[in-house]
Design a protein around this motif. Structure first.
Motif, PDB file in Angstrom:
ATOM      1  N   SER A 171      33.963  42.880  36.902  1.00  0.00           N
ATOM      2  CA  SER A 171      34.357  42.348  35.604  1.00  0.00           C
ATOM      3  C   SER A 171      35.448  41.283  35.727  1.00  0.00           C
ATOM      4  O   SER A 171      36.515  41.526  36.299  1.00  0.00           O
ATOM      5  CB  SER A 171      34.861  43.489  34.708  1.00  0.00           C
ATOM      6  N   ASP A 172      35.196  40.107  35.168  1.00  0.00           N
ATOM      7  CA  ASP A 172      36.208  39.051  35.137  1.00  0.00           C
ATOM      8  C   ASP A 172      37.405  39.489  34.293  1.00  0.00           C
ATOM      9  O   ASP A 172      38.557  39.169  34.619  1.00  0.00           O
ATOM     10  CB  ASP A 172      35.624  37.761  34.554  1.00  0.00           C
ATOM     11  N   PHE A 173      37.124  40.210  33.222  1.00  0.00           N
ATOM     12  CA  PHE A 173      38.205  40.678  32.353  1.00  0.00           C
ATOM     13  C   PHE A 173      39.081  41.693  33.084  1.00  0.00           C
ATOM     14  O   PHE A 173      40.314  41.689  32.934  1.00  0.00           O
ATOM     15  CB  PHE A 173      37.632  41.281  31.076  1.00  0.00           C
ATOM     16  N   GLY A 174      38.450  42.556  33.874  1.00  0.00           N
ATOM     17  CA  GLY A 174      39.214  43.522  34.658  1.00  0.00           C
ATOM     18  C   GLY A 174      40.148  42.821  35.634  1.00  0.00           C
ATOM     19  O   GLY A 174      41.317  43.209  35.792  1.00  0.00           O
ATOM     20  N   ARG A 175      39.653  41.771  36.285  1.00  0.00           N
ATOM     21  CA  ARG A 175      40.498  41.006  37.214  1.00  0.00           C
ATOM     22  C   ARG A 175      41.637  40.312  36.473  1.00  0.00           C
ATOM     23  O   ARG A 175      42.759  40.216  36.974  1.00  0.00           O
ATOM     24  CB  ARG A 175      39.638  39.976  37.962  1.00  0.00           C
ATOM     25  N   LEU A 176      41.338  39.844  35.266  1.00  0.00           N
ATOM     26  CA  LEU A 176      42.363  39.176  34.462  1.00  0.00           C
ATOM     27  C   LEU A 176      43.496  40.141  34.116  1.00  0.00           C
ATOM     28  O   LEU A 176      44.676  39.787  34.194  1.00  0.00           O
ATOM     29  CB  LEU A 176      41.722  38.640  33.177  1.00  0.00           C
ATOM     30  N   LEU A 177      43.143  41.364  33.771  1.00  0.00           N
ATOM     31  CA  LEU A 177      44.159  42.369  33.435  1.00  0.00           C
ATOM     32  C   LEU A 177      45.025  42.732  34.640  1.00  0.00           C
ATOM     33  O   LEU A 177      46.216  43.032  34.497  1.00  0.00           O
ATOM     34  CB  LEU A 177      43.496  43.635  32.889  1.00  0.00           C
ATOM     35  N   ARG A 178      44.437  42.700  35.820  1.00  0.00           N
ATOM     36  CA  ARG A 178      45.178  43.079  37.028  1.00  0.00           C
ATOM     37  C   ARG A 178      46.076  41.953  37.554  1.00  0.00           C
ATOM     38  O   ARG A 178      46.983  42.216  38.346  1.00  0.00           O
ATOM     39  CB  ARG A 178      44.197  43.513  38.127  1.00  0.00           C
ATOM     40  N   ALA A 179      45.831  40.724  37.147  1.00  0.00           N
ATOM     41  CA  ALA A 179      46.608  39.582  37.647  1.00  0.00           C
ATOM     42  C   ALA A 179      47.906  39.453  36.847  1.00  0.00           C
ATOM     43  O   ALA A 179      47.888  39.045  35.678  1.00  0.00           O
ATOM     44  CB  ALA A 179      45.780  38.310  37.546  1.00  0.00           C
ATOM     45  N   LYS A 180      49.029  39.785  37.460  1.00  0.00           N
ATOM     46  CA  LYS A 180      50.311  39.759  36.752  1.00  0.00           C
ATOM     47  C   LYS A 180      50.654  38.370  36.218  1.00  0.00           C
ATOM     48  O   LYS A 180      51.297  38.232  35.178  1.00  0.00           O
ATOM     49  CB  LYS A 180      51.421  40.256  37.677  1.00  0.00           C
ATOM     50  N   SER A 181      50.236  37.334  36.938  1.00  0.00           N
ATOM     51  CA  SER A 181      50.568  35.972  36.522  1.00  0.00           C
ATOM     52  C   SER A 181      49.693  35.466  35.376  1.00  0.00           C
ATOM     53  O   SER A 181      49.926  34.369  34.855  1.00  0.00           O
ATOM     54  CB  SER A 181      50.426  35.018  37.715  1.00  0.00           C
ATOM     55  N   ARG A 182      48.692  36.268  34.975  1.00  0.00           N
ATOM     56  CA  ARG A 182      47.746  35.806  33.946  1.00  0.00           C
ATOM     57  C   ARG A 182      47.770  36.695  32.703  1.00  0.00           C
ATOM     58  O   ARG A 182      46.800  36.755  31.949  1.00  0.00           O
ATOM     59  CB  ARG A 182      46.334  35.739  34.527  1.00  0.00           C
ATOM     60  N   GLN A 183      48.886  37.389  32.479  1.00  0.00           N
ATOM     61  CA  GLN A 183      48.938  38.309  31.353  1.00  0.00           C
ATOM     62  C   GLN A 183      48.899  37.613  29.999  1.00  0.00           C
ATOM     63  O   GLN A 183      48.452  38.185  29.007  1.00  0.00           O
ATOM     64  CB  GLN A 183      50.176  39.204  31.471  1.00  0.00           C
ATOM     65  N   ALA A 184      49.366  36.380  29.939  1.00  0.00           N
ATOM     66  CA  ALA A 184      49.263  35.629  28.679  1.00  0.00           C
ATOM     67  C   ALA A 184      47.798  35.385  28.332  1.00  0.00           C
ATOM     68  O   ALA A 184      47.388  35.495  27.168  1.00  0.00           O
ATOM     69  CB  ALA A 184      50.017  34.306  28.787  1.00  0.00           C
ATOM     70  N   GLU A 185      46.993  35.072  29.366  1.00  0.00           N
ATOM     71  CA  GLU A 185      45.553  34.884  29.152  1.00  0.00           C
ATOM     72  C   GLU A 185      44.899  36.196  28.723  1.00  0.00           C
ATOM     73  O   GLU A 185      44.029  36.218  27.846  1.00  0.00           O
ATOM     74  CB  GLU A 185      44.893  34.389  30.435  1.00  0.00           C
TER      75      GLU A 185
END
Length: 208
Positions: A171-185
């Protein structure tokens, strides 16, 4: 048609068994619908119940419906019943009965609690809860007298759906949630989903 005797058997695995016993109006004998639901189907049944609750509070149009395996449930907001049908493949037969909506909502509450708790304690639950905490109702719903209840239920629905989305393999969304630098996204994505769900329950605009 007389309402069926309805129950849900909840298992630790997250699966449930849906049971409805009713009198066949054509033959006068008792019949039974019994279906084991997967975790995913159980979640869909919970979301169906939450849709009914929200629709009651908001007064949104539409007739909630859900298909879980061979069974279909639907609710007309002008009715006090839920229609339940089940296809019996080998016999090319459809069993049909009704369930009192209050009985259904009361019976499914423990299942709803388990689904909610599983979502909150999941791998992405804490992160999603933090993002959802700041979500507010759209302008079309802010005047509702029960805005706090509406907001809470919308957050629960969003949490369940987003956990499901984030948990899918790759899941791209799962990776987004795990990326600390992308929390605004991630928060923007959560806000978009929350707003889409809320708009789905927005009451019809009043004529000028």
């Amino acid at each position: 048609m007389q309402d069926s005797l309805f129950s849900l058997e909840l298992f630790d695995s997250g699966r449930t068994r849906l049971i409805a016993a009713y009198r066949d109006p054509d033959h006068g004998r008792f019949r039974r619908i019994s279906q084991l639901l997967s975790v995913e189907e159980t979640t869909q049944l919970v979301l169906f119940s939450e849709a009914i609750r929200l629709q009651r509070v908001v007064g949104a149009p539409g007739k909630p419906a859900v298909e879980v395996g061979a069974s279909n449930l639907s609710h007309d907001p002008d009715s006090s019943h839920i229609r339940l049908t089940r296809s019996v493949a080998p016999l090319n037969e459809v069993q049909a009965t009704t369930v009192d909506v209050e009985t259904f909502l009361r019976t499914i509450e423990p299942v709803t609690c388990q689904v909610r708790e599983r979502a909150q304690s999941s791998k992405h639950g804490q992160s999603l809860a933090e993002h959802l905490d700041g979500m507010r109702l759209p302008d079309s719903m802010t005047a509702a007298s029960q805005s706090e209840e509406i907001t809470s239920r919308l957050r629960d629905i969003a949490m369940i759906l987003l956990v499901e989305q984030a948990s899918r393999k790759g899941s791209d969304f799962g990776r987004l949630l795990r990326a600390k630098s992308r929390q605004a996204e991630a928060k923007a994505e959560v806000a978009s989903v929350f707003e889409q769900i809320a708009q789905g329950f927005a009451p019809p605009a009043k004529a000028a």
